[in-house]
Design an enzyme around this catalytic site. Sequence first.
Site, PDB file in Angstrom:
ATOM      1  N   ARG A   1      16.951  46.234  60.443  1.00  0.00           N
ATOM      2  CA  ARG A   1      17.637  45.548  59.912  1.00  0.00           C
ATOM      3  C   ARG A   1      16.766  44.690  59.257  1.00  0.00           C
ATOM      4  O   ARG A   1      16.805  44.011  58.195  1.00  0.00           O
ATOM      5  CB  ARG A   1      18.556  44.628  60.624  1.00  0.00           C
ATOM      6  CG  ARG A   1      18.488  43.130  60.102  1.00  0.00           C
ATOM      7  CD  ARG A   1      19.015  42.251  61.481  1.00  0.00           C
ATOM      8  NE  ARG A   1      19.184  41.674  62.429  1.00  0.00           N
ATOM      9  CZ  ARG A   1      17.683  41.136  62.859  1.00  0.00           C
ATOM     10  NH1 ARG A   1      17.231  40.218  62.070  1.00  0.00           N
ATOM     11  NH2 ARG A   1      17.046  41.301  63.715  1.00  0.00           N
TER      12      ARG A   1
ATOM     13  N   TYR B   1      31.417  37.854  37.199  1.00  0.00           N
ATOM     14  CA  TYR B   1      32.327  39.073  37.989  1.00  0.00           C
ATOM     15  C   TYR B   1      32.894  37.579  38.675  1.00  0.00           C
ATOM     16  O   TYR B   1      32.451  36.914  39.442  1.00  0.00           O
ATOM     17  CB  TYR B   1      31.259  39.443  38.694  1.00  0.00           C
ATOM     18  CG  TYR B   1      32.492  40.311  40.075  1.00  0.00           C
ATOM     19  CD1 TYR B   1      33.396  40.508  39.704  1.00  0.00           C
ATOM     20  CD2 TYR B   1      31.789  39.971  41.458  1.00  0.00           C
ATOM     21  CE1 TYR B   1      34.343  41.456  41.074  1.00  0.00           C
ATOM     22  CE2 TYR B   1      31.737  40.774  42.572  1.00  0.00           C
ATOM     23  CZ  TYR B   1      33.046  41.208  41.982  1.00  0.00           C
ATOM     24  OH  TYR B   1      34.008  41.727  43.858  1.00  0.00           O
TER      25      TYR B   1
ATOM     26  N   LYS C   1      28.051  50.619  41.764  1.00  0.00           N
ATOM     27  CA  LYS C   1      28.506  51.387  40.872  1.00  0.00           C
ATOM     28  C   LYS C   1      27.852  52.085  40.093  1.00  0.00           C
ATOM     29  O   LYS C   1      27.912  53.699  40.793  1.00  0.00           O
ATOM     30  CB  LYS C   1      28.673  49.417  39.716  1.00  0.00           C
ATOM     31  CG  LYS C   1      29.394  48.739  40.309  1.00  0.00           C
ATOM     32  CD  LYS C   1      30.675  48.688  40.927  1.00  0.00           C
ATOM     33  CE  LYS C   1      31.639  47.202  40.894  1.00  0.00           C
ATOM     34  NZ  LYS C   1      31.730  46.924  42.497  1.00  0.00           N
TER      35      LYS C   1
HETATM   36  C1  LIG Z   1      29.085  42.127  37.950  1.00  0.00           C
HETATM   37  C2  LIG Z   1      28.957  42.615  39.273  1.00  0.00           C
HETATM   38  N1  LIG Z   1      28.570  42.509  39.825  1.00  0.00           N
HETATM   39  C3  LIG Z   1      28.389  42.139  40.984  1.00  0.00           C
HETATM   40  C4  LIG Z   1      29.587  42.962  42.103  1.00  0.00           C
HETATM   41  C5  LIG Z   1      29.488  42.621  43.377  1.00  0.00           C
HETATM   42  O1  LIG Z   1      29.277  44.177  44.216  1.00  0.00           O
HETATM   43  P1  LIG Z   1      29.867  44.545  45.517  1.00  0.00           P
HETATM   44  O2  LIG Z   1      30.970  44.603  45.212  1.00  0.00           O
HETATM   45  O3  LIG Z   1      29.127  45.803  45.690  1.00  0.00           O
HETATM   46  O4  LIG Z   1      29.821  42.950  46.075  1.00  0.00           O
HETATM   47  C6  LIG Z   1      30.764  43.189  40.975  1.00  0.00           C
HETATM   48  C7  LIG Z   1      31.694  44.289  41.685  1.00  0.00           C
HETATM   49  O5  LIG Z   1      32.567  44.455  41.031  1.00  0.00           O
HETATM   50  C8  LIG Z   1      30.454  43.325  39.596  1.00  0.00           C
HETATM   51  O6  LIG Z   1      31.657  44.198  38.760  1.00  0.00           O
END
Ligand SMILES: Cc1ncc(COP(=O)(O)O)c(C=O)c1O
Length: 390
Positions: free
Chosen positions: A50, A104, A201
Site C-alpha cells: 500500500r 473526460y 489506455k
Molecule cells: C482522458 C482520460 N483521463 C482519465 C480517464 C480515467 O481513467 P480510468 O478509467 O483509468 O480511471 C479516462 C478514462 O476513460 C480518460 O479517457
Amino acid sequence: MTRRRLGPSTTAIHGTPAKSQVNDPVAPPIYQSSTFINAVGSADEVRYTRYGTNPNQVRLGERLARLEGAEAGIFVGSGMGATALAHLAILRPGDHLVSSDWIYGGTRRLFDEEFGRIGIEVTYVDPTHPRQWKEKLRGNTRAIFLETPTNPLIRVIDLEPVAMLCHDRGIALLVDSTFASPMNFRPLEHGADVVIHSATKYLNGHSDVIAGAVASTEQIVEEIRRLMQVWGQALDPHAAWLVERGMKTLAVRLERHNANGLAFAEWAAKQEAVTRVHYPGLPSHPDHAVAARLLDGFGGMVGLELAGGAPAAERALRQLRVAQHAPSLGGVETLVSEPRLTSHAALTPAQRAGQGIPDGFVRVSVGIEDVKDLTADFARALTHGRRKPR
Ligand SMILES: Cc1ncc(COP(=O)(O)O)c(C=O)c1O
C-alpha cells in the site's frame, strides 16, 4: 563521460538497464506480497504494497519518469485516482482551479461533485479560445488543468502559451496526456509541471488493467505518494506487472496506432456515409499545424460524423465485427463508442451540437489490427447502416 540517453523504445523495455547475474530471470518476477521482511531494530522505511514500495510498483514509476523526462513517476489504482491525487497534491481548501471545459466526464464529475465539497472552486474555459485562460485567473488560482488531445474532437492544445502564463503567475499546469502517451507527446517538455495518464489506455494497451500514473518533480510525486498511502490508492502488484509488460511494446504499438489512425482517417474521409472526420493528421483538422509541430505521431483516436445521425450510427455499430462497441480506448483492439451515450451523455443534443459533437458522432479508438480489415469492417457496416430499416 556523459551517459548516452536511451531511446524511448529501449527505455520502455528496460527502464534503467542494470548489470544482470547468471540465472536472473529475463522477465521480472511478480512480487505478489502485501508485505516484506524488514530488519529488526531498524527504523528504515518498510516495504509494504500500500505504500507503493513493492518492486513491481517502483520499477513502473521510474520507467514512466524516464519516458516523460520527469524527475519521478508513480502509478496508482486508476486514471481517476491519478487525477484526484495529482490535484490534491497541489490544491488546498480555498484554492481555485481553472480547467479546460473539454475533459473526460469522470474528471468533470470529480471537479463538480467533490472539489466543491472540499472548498476548491473550479472555473471552466473553452480551450479553443486561449485568451480565456488569463481572463479566468483569480488571486487564489493555484493551477490550470487541461487534456490534450481532447475527447472526442481530438483537438490539440498549444501548451506553451498556457505554460508561460502559469509560470508568470507561479501556478501549476497539470496535463492529462492519456490520448497521446509519452510516445507521441511529452507535456513536461512544453512547460507543464505535472503529467497524468489513465494507464488503463495506451500505457498498458491491452484492455485488461485499470491503472493511473503521474510524472512530475520529486516533491510533487512524494506528496502524491503520501496521499496514495493514506487514501489507499496503491496499484496491485499483478496489475503493475501487466502494465510493465504492456509498456515494453508501447513504442511499436504507438507506431502502428499512428499509421492505422492516419490510414483509417484518410479512408473514412472518402466515404459518402461519413460527413466529417476529426483526426489531427488530416489537413482539414483545425489543429493540423499545431499537431504537426507538437506531436511525434497523430495517434489512433478518430472522430466520425455519420450521415443520418444517431439511428444511422446505431445501425452501423451493430454490424461491426472486427471493431467492438465498448467504452475505453488505447488498446490493441479497435473500440468504438458514441459520445452522446457515454462521455457527453449529461449534455442535451443542442449543447453537444454546440460543442461540435452532433448525434451520429462515433469515436473510434483505432487498434493495431491490419488496417485493411478495419476499413473493410467499417465499409460493410456503413453500407448496411445506410439501408433504411424495413
Ligand atoms: C482522458 C482520460 N483521463 C482519465 C480517464 C480515467 O481513467 P480510468 O478509467 O483509468 O480511471 C479516462 C478514462 O476513460 C480518460 O479517457
